[in-house]
Design an enzyme around this catalytic site. Structure first.
Site, PDB file in Angstrom:
ATOM      1  N   ASP A  20      -3.131 -69.827  11.062  1.00  0.00           N
ATOM      2  CA  ASP A  20      -4.475 -69.352  11.382  1.00  0.00           C
ATOM      3  C   ASP A  20      -4.538 -68.786  12.801  1.00  0.00           C
ATOM      4  OD1 ASP A  20      -7.144 -68.826  10.925  1.00  0.00           O
ATOM      5  OD2 ASP A  20      -7.813 -70.825  11.488  1.00  0.00           O
ATOM      6  N   ASN A  22      -4.662 -65.239  13.535  1.00  0.00           N
ATOM      7  CA  ASN A  22      -4.168 -63.864  13.737  1.00  0.00           C
ATOM      8  C   ASN A  22      -5.282 -62.925  14.191  1.00  0.00           C
ATOM      9  OD1 ASN A  22      -1.764 -64.806  12.743  1.00  0.00           O
ATOM     10  ND2 ASN A  22      -1.945 -63.820  10.744  1.00  0.00           N
ATOM     11  N   HIS A  37      -2.147 -59.760  12.381  1.00  0.00           N
ATOM     12  CA  HIS A  37      -1.328 -60.183  11.240  1.00  0.00           C
ATOM     13  C   HIS A  37       0.127 -59.733  11.425  1.00  0.00           C
ATOM     14  CE1 HIS A  37      -4.799 -61.726   9.252  1.00  0.00           C
ATOM     15  NE2 HIS A  37      -5.380 -60.548   9.117  1.00  0.00           N
ATOM     16  N   SER A  65      -5.489 -66.758   0.840  1.00  0.00           N
ATOM     17  CA  SER A  65      -6.273 -67.656  -0.007  1.00  0.00           C
ATOM     18  C   SER A  65      -7.090 -66.854  -1.021  1.00  0.00           C
ATOM     19  CB  SER A  65      -7.210 -68.505   0.854  1.00  0.00           C
ATOM     20  OG  SER A  65      -8.278 -67.706   1.324  1.00  0.00           O
ATOM     21  N   GLU A  67     -10.089 -67.012  -1.252  1.00  0.00           N
ATOM     22  CA  GLU A  67     -11.291 -66.589  -0.510  1.00  0.00           C
ATOM     23  C   GLU A  67     -11.026 -65.342   0.349  1.00  0.00           C
ATOM     24  OE1 GLU A  67     -10.206 -69.833  -0.375  1.00  0.00           O
ATOM     25  OE2 GLU A  67     -11.718 -70.739  -1.676  1.00  0.00           O
ATOM     26  N   LEU A 131      16.700 -75.232   2.670  1.00  0.00           N
ATOM     27  CA  LEU A 131      15.236 -75.300   2.740  1.00  0.00           C
ATOM     28  C   LEU A 131      14.567 -74.643   1.532  1.00  0.00           C
ATOM     29  CD1 LEU A 131      12.641 -75.780   4.593  1.00  0.00           C
ATOM     30  CD2 LEU A 131      12.935 -73.400   5.291  1.00  0.00           C
ATOM     31  N   SER A 196      -9.837 -76.194   4.680  1.00  0.00           N
ATOM     32  CA  SER A 196     -10.077 -74.875   4.089  1.00  0.00           C
ATOM     33  C   SER A 196      -9.461 -74.711   2.698  1.00  0.00           C
ATOM     34  CB  SER A 196      -9.563 -73.767   5.021  1.00  0.00           C
ATOM     35  OG  SER A 196     -10.266 -73.773   6.223  1.00  0.00           O
TER      36      SER A 196
HETATM   37  C1  FPP Z   1      -5.097 -66.179   9.190  1.00  0.00           C
HETATM   38  O1  FPP Z   1      -5.516 -65.497  10.305  1.00  0.00           O
HETATM   39  C2  FPP Z   1      -3.916 -65.682   8.561  1.00  0.00           C
HETATM   40  C3  FPP Z   1      -3.879 -65.069   7.330  1.00  0.00           C
HETATM   41  C4  FPP Z   1      -5.022 -64.595   6.560  1.00  0.00           C
HETATM   42  C5  FPP Z   1      -2.594 -64.923   6.667  1.00  0.00           C
HETATM   43  C6  FPP Z   1      -1.750 -63.829   7.179  1.00  0.00           C
HETATM   44  C7  FPP Z   1      -0.449 -64.395   7.478  1.00  0.00           C
HETATM   45  C8  FPP Z   1       0.549 -63.641   7.892  1.00  0.00           C
HETATM   46  C9  FPP Z   1       0.423 -62.173   8.036  1.00  0.00           C
HETATM   47  C10 FPP Z   1       1.859 -64.233   8.116  1.00  0.00           C
HETATM   48  C11 FPP Z   1       2.583 -64.219   6.810  1.00  0.00           C
HETATM   49  C12 FPP Z   1       3.963 -63.882   6.975  1.00  0.00           C
HETATM   50  C13 FPP Z   1       4.925 -64.143   6.066  1.00  0.00           C
HETATM   51  C14 FPP Z   1       6.291 -63.697   6.377  1.00  0.00           C
HETATM   52  C15 FPP Z   1       4.669 -64.889   4.827  1.00  0.00           C
HETATM   53  P1  FPP Z   1      -7.057 -65.144  10.370  1.00  0.00           P
HETATM   54  O2  FPP Z   1      -7.192 -63.699  10.090  1.00  0.00           O
HETATM   55  O3  FPP Z   1      -7.820 -66.052   9.471  1.00  0.00           O
HETATM   56  O4  FPP Z   1      -7.361 -65.479  11.859  1.00  0.00           O
HETATM   57  P2  FPP Z   1      -8.789 -65.716  12.508  1.00  0.00           P
HETATM   58  O5  FPP Z   1      -9.221 -67.083  12.050  1.00  0.00           O
HETATM   59  O6  FPP Z   1      -8.510 -65.660  13.959  1.00  0.00           O
HETATM   60  O7  FPP Z   1      -9.684 -64.612  12.025  1.00  0.00           O
END
Ligand code: FPP
Length: 248
Positions: A20, A22, A37, A65, A67, A131, A196
């Site tokens: 979380d 990004n 991301h 998710s 959602e 793993l 969540s």
């Molecule tokens: C949450 O950040 C993250 C996501 C919605 C998932 C995205 C995840 C990645 C891109 C990494 C995945 C990589 C691999 C190799 C599987 P958010 O947007 O909810 O952050 P915020 O809460 O700050 O808005």
């Protein structure tokens, strides 16, 4: 980092991470959310590699998710494209590190090409013994429980099973990825302190560790810090221990 730093620590067998922060990482820098991301995508292999080096057997990462479809289309498409590309880009490293990919979620609702990438990487890594990396995608904890209940009910309706056949043990066989142990440790970076809708069935007795770092900044030091905290927790699974008459 040498595994010596792990000496004496009680290592979790299964770590599950809610990646979380990004979006906030990007916003803090005046960048588009997708840029966050892209940076978050780089943090995931750092954690995979640490788990490989530290011989943690199972790692689950929450990538998308049910959602998340509510987000703007551009972000949804961007994240899914990014994850599919990451899977292909990481395949060589997964093979080299003996990592086996599995995926959990409503995979059938994902775009066709995406499903093909996941299936291909799963096939290519199927014989790996190290793993197990569980990519949690198009996932909701309640959706998983509903889907499992529905599959069980279908077997009852078909006359294959009686309702009495359902127990906590047998229910697990209807979850998305039967055979994975429940997570010992759930880590949520990003500063929020909630589950969540993440692995609701499987986290009944998991230890939860919340960290203030945003996912794009996450590295093996943060993972080690979470493992240290986990290692100091006393897990009772509802029972009491010799030294403690608590009820947790
Ligand atoms: C949450 O950040 C993250 C996501 C919605 C998932 C995205 C995840 C990645 C891109 C990494 C995945 C990589 C691999 C190799 C599987 P958010 O947007 O909810 O952050 P915020 O809460 O700050 O808005």
């Amino acid at each position: 980092m040498s595994p010596a730093e792990l000496n004496g620590l009680d290592l979790p067998q299964h770590i599950a991470i809610i990646m979380d922060g990004n979006g906030r990482w990007a916003q803090q820098r005046g960048l588009p959310r997708l840029q966050g991301h892209y940076e978050g995508r780089k943090a995931t292999p750092r954690v995979v590699e640490a788990c490989v080096n530290w011989k943690i057997p199972f790692l689950s990462v929450y990538a998308f998710s049910v959602e998340n479809w509510r987000r703007p289309l551009e972000e949804v498409e961007g994240v899914l494209d990014l994850i599919a590309a990451a899977m292909e880009e990481e395949l060589d490293d997964l093979l080299q590190n003996d990592v086996r990919l599995v995926a959990s979620g409503r995979l059938g609702e994902l775009p066709e090409e995406f499903q093909e990438v996941i299936a291909r990487v799963q096939r290519r890594t199927a014989a790996n013994q190290g793993l197990v990396l569980n990519l949690i995608i198009n996932y909701g904890g309640r959706a998983e429980i509903v889907d499992a209940a529905r599959r069980f009910a279908q077997r009852v309706q078909a006359g294959e099973l009686s309702p009495d056949a359902l127990t906590e043990q047998t229910f697990q066989e209807y979850l998305y990825t039967p055979g994975l142990p429940d997570p010992d440790l759930v880590i949520r970076p990003g500063g929020e302190q909630r589950l969540s809708n993440f692995l609701l069935w499987e986290t009944a007795y998991s230890e939860l560790v919340y960290q203030d770092v945003l996912w794009p900044d996450y590295d093996e030091e943060h993972l080690l810090e979470a493992i240290r905290e986990y290692s100091h927790r006393q897990r009772r699974f509802g029972a009491v221990t010799d030294t403690d008459a608590g009820d947790g």
